[in-house]
Write a protein that holds these residues in place. Sequence first.
Motif, PDB file in Angstrom:
ATOM      1  N   MET A  29       0.934  -1.132   0.028  1.00 21.50           N
ATOM      2  CA  MET A  29       0.103  -0.136   0.003  1.00 21.50           C
ATOM      3  C   MET A  29       0.991   1.282  -0.057  1.00 21.50           C
ATOM      4  SD  MET A  29      -3.173  -0.480   2.529  1.00 21.50           S
ATOM      5  CE  MET A  29      -4.412  -1.452   2.176  1.00 21.50           C
ATOM      6  N   THR A  30       0.612   2.101  -0.712  1.00 25.21           N
ATOM      7  CA  THR A  30       1.001   3.624  -0.746  1.00 25.21           C
ATOM      8  C   THR A  30       0.479   4.443   0.384  1.00 25.21           C
ATOM      9  OG1 THR A  30       1.231   3.378  -3.068  1.00 25.21           O
ATOM     10  CG2 THR A  30       1.324   5.542  -2.199  1.00 25.21           C
ATOM     11  N   SER A  31       1.359   5.086   0.858  1.00 29.63           N
ATOM     12  CA  SER A  31       1.046   6.023   2.176  1.00 29.63           C
ATOM     13  C   SER A  31       1.739   7.330   1.980  1.00 29.63           C
ATOM     14  CB  SER A  31       1.499   5.267   3.515  1.00 29.63           C
ATOM     15  OG  SER A  31       1.285   6.053   4.602  1.00 29.63           O
ATOM     16  N   ALA A  32       0.726   8.582   2.637  1.00 30.76           N
ATOM     17  CA  ALA A  32       1.108   9.878   2.252  1.00 30.76           C
ATOM     18  C   ALA A  32       0.296  10.621   3.427  1.00 30.76           C
ATOM     19  CB  ALA A  32       0.881  10.253   0.970  1.00 30.76           C
ATOM     20  N   THR A  33       0.363  11.854   3.432  1.00 27.02           N
ATOM     21  CA  THR A  33      -0.055  12.529   4.681  1.00 27.02           C
ATOM     22  C   THR A  33      -1.119  13.703   4.087  1.00 27.02           C
ATOM     23  OG1 THR A  33       1.708  12.493   6.035  1.00 27.02           O
ATOM     24  CG2 THR A  33       0.261  14.171   6.501  1.00 27.02           C
ATOM     25  N   VAL A  34      -2.189  13.651   4.604  1.00 29.55           N
ATOM     26  CA  VAL A  34      -3.325  14.864   4.377  1.00 29.55           C
ATOM     27  C   VAL A  34      -3.187  15.586   5.504  1.00 29.55           C
ATOM     28  CG1 VAL A  34      -5.765  15.120   3.861  1.00 29.55           C
ATOM     29  CG2 VAL A  34      -4.571  13.092   2.983  1.00 29.55           C
ATOM     30  N   VAL A  35      -3.271  16.948   5.611  1.00 28.59           N
ATOM     31  CA  VAL A  35      -3.491  17.918   6.442  1.00 28.59           C
ATOM     32  C   VAL A  35      -4.861  18.565   6.352  1.00 28.59           C
ATOM     33  CG1 VAL A  35      -2.459  19.624   7.855  1.00 28.59           C
ATOM     34  CG2 VAL A  35      -1.086  17.857   7.082  1.00 28.59           C
ATOM     35  N   VAL A  36      -5.657  18.413   7.683  1.00 29.80           N
ATOM     36  CA  VAL A  36      -6.861  19.409   7.454  1.00 29.80           C
ATOM     37  C   VAL A  36      -6.443  20.720   7.644  1.00 29.80           C
ATOM     38  CG1 VAL A  36      -9.265  19.666   8.457  1.00 29.80           C
ATOM     39  CG2 VAL A  36      -8.105  17.462   7.864  1.00 29.80           C
ATOM     40  N   ARG A  37      -6.759  21.787   6.595  1.00 28.41           N
ATOM     41  CA  ARG A  37      -6.631  23.043   7.127  1.00 28.41           C
ATOM     42  C   ARG A  37      -7.671  23.757   7.722  1.00 28.41           C
ATOM     43  NH1 ARG A  37      -4.200  26.379   2.095  1.00 28.41           N
ATOM     44  NH2 ARG A  37      -2.749  27.690   3.312  1.00 28.41           N
ATOM     45  N   HIS A  38      -8.937  23.330   7.074  1.00 26.17           N
ATOM     46  CA  HIS A  38     -10.330  23.912   7.773  1.00 26.17           C
ATOM     47  C   HIS A  38     -11.195  22.853   7.854  1.00 26.17           C
ATOM     48  CE1 HIS A  38      -8.815  28.049   7.472  1.00 26.17           C
ATOM     49  NE2 HIS A  38      -8.219  27.577   6.352  1.00 26.17           N
ATOM     50  N   VAL A  39     -11.980  23.001   8.919  1.00 28.59           N
ATOM     51  CA  VAL A  39     -13.296  21.870   8.542  1.00 28.59           C
ATOM     52  C   VAL A  39     -14.436  23.049   8.546  1.00 28.59           C
ATOM     53  CG1 VAL A  39     -14.653  20.468   9.981  1.00 28.59           C
ATOM     54  CG2 VAL A  39     -12.187  20.323  10.267  1.00 28.59           C
ATOM     55  N   ASN A  40     -15.410  22.776   7.519  1.00 24.89           N
ATOM     56  CA  ASN A  40     -16.459  23.559   7.263  1.00 24.89           C
ATOM     57  C   ASN A  40     -17.538  23.085   7.384  1.00 24.89           C
ATOM     58  OD1 ASN A  40     -14.118  25.537   6.043  1.00 24.89           O
ATOM     59  ND2 ASN A  40     -13.947  23.963   4.629  1.00 24.89           N
ATOM     60  N   ILE A  41     -18.498  23.586   7.760  1.00 27.16           N
ATOM     61  CA  ILE A  41     -20.004  23.158   7.857  1.00 27.16           C
ATOM     62  C   ILE A  41     -20.892  24.412   7.487  1.00 27.16           C
ATOM     63  CG2 ILE A  41     -19.406  21.601  10.017  1.00 27.16           C
ATOM     64  CD1 ILE A  41     -20.968  23.627  11.338  1.00 27.16           C
ATOM     65  N   GLY A  42     -22.118  24.116   7.030  1.00 24.68           N
ATOM     66  CA  GLY A  42     -23.040  24.827   6.765  1.00 24.68           C
ATOM     67  C   GLY A  42     -24.567  24.577   6.687  1.00 24.68           C
ATOM     68  N   ALA A  43     -25.432  25.434   6.908  1.00 27.17           N
ATOM     69  CA  ALA A  43     -27.022  25.106   6.842  1.00 27.17           C
ATOM     70  C   ALA A  43     -27.347  25.444   5.421  1.00 27.17           C
ATOM     71  CB  ALA A  43     -27.521  26.157   7.848  1.00 27.17           C
ATOM     72  N   ALA A  44     -28.459  24.654   5.063  1.00 28.30           N
ATOM     73  CA  ALA A  44     -29.148  25.034   3.902  1.00 28.30           C
ATOM     74  C   ALA A  44     -29.939  26.497   4.071  1.00 28.30           C
ATOM     75  CB  ALA A  44     -30.292  23.771   3.511  1.00 28.30           C
ATOM     76  N   ARG A  45     -29.727  27.298   2.957  1.00 26.79           N
ATOM     77  CA  ARG A  45     -30.367  28.311   2.862  1.00 26.79           C
ATOM     78  C   ARG A  45     -30.794  28.713   1.413  1.00 26.79           C
ATOM     79  NH1 ARG A  45     -24.943  30.000   4.854  1.00 26.79           N
ATOM     80  NH2 ARG A  45     -23.890  30.863   2.893  1.00 26.79           N
ATOM     81  N   ARG A  46     -31.389  29.845   1.239  1.00 25.01           N
ATOM     82  CA  ARG A  46     -32.138  30.085   0.046  1.00 25.01           C
ATOM     83  C   ARG A  46     -30.916  30.872  -0.778  1.00 25.01           C
ATOM     84  NH1 ARG A  46     -36.022  27.681  -1.938  1.00 25.01           N
ATOM     85  NH2 ARG A  46     -37.529  27.105  -0.471  1.00 25.01           N
TER      86      ARG A  46
END
Length: 184
Positions: free
Chosen positions: A1-18
């Motif tokens: 298996m190949t392995s590498a790194t992922v770094v989360v810069r931002h965790v983003n959420i949102g509400a449904a809106r018009r």
Amino acid sequence: MTSATVVVRHVNIGAARRLKMGERSILSAIGKTPVTGPVALGPLGLAGDEQADLSVHGGLAKAVYAYPAVHYAFWQAQRRERGVSLFDEALPPGFLGENLTIDGPLEGDVFVGDEWHFPDCLLRVTAPREPCFKFAAVMGFAQAEAIFLHHKVSFRLTFAIFPMGNALLSLHNESRWLRSSHLN
């Protein structure tokens, strides 16, 4: 298996809106905003995050969407060239509808079946992300969806979540990314 790194810069959420599209008003949750602390996650996604149309977004197989931060400059330039960016302002994290703004692998490096192992969960790549017509409305120009589908900045991956206990995702979480063994 190949392995590498992922770094989360931002965790983003949102509400449904018009979202106003010409004369129409449609429900959308494409506009996500960064959170500052850890976010709980379960099989259907991040706590506090919504999807407006579950026929194309969300659900068990499309619970999380990730996008590389490095591609934001491309979209900012596209908007500037078309005159839809008033002050050439930087696009905020989550603007493209992603839950995770990341540093790490790019589109040619990740495949369906690959796994990203975080401390409290595993994210498995399940499918390419297909932008809906709302993407062009948010970007401000009609060709945005076609560019997204055919350009080299089209990191289009969605993930299923496999939480472990009380799973949390937060800023700067690192993941080990493992290539599926059948792809080697």
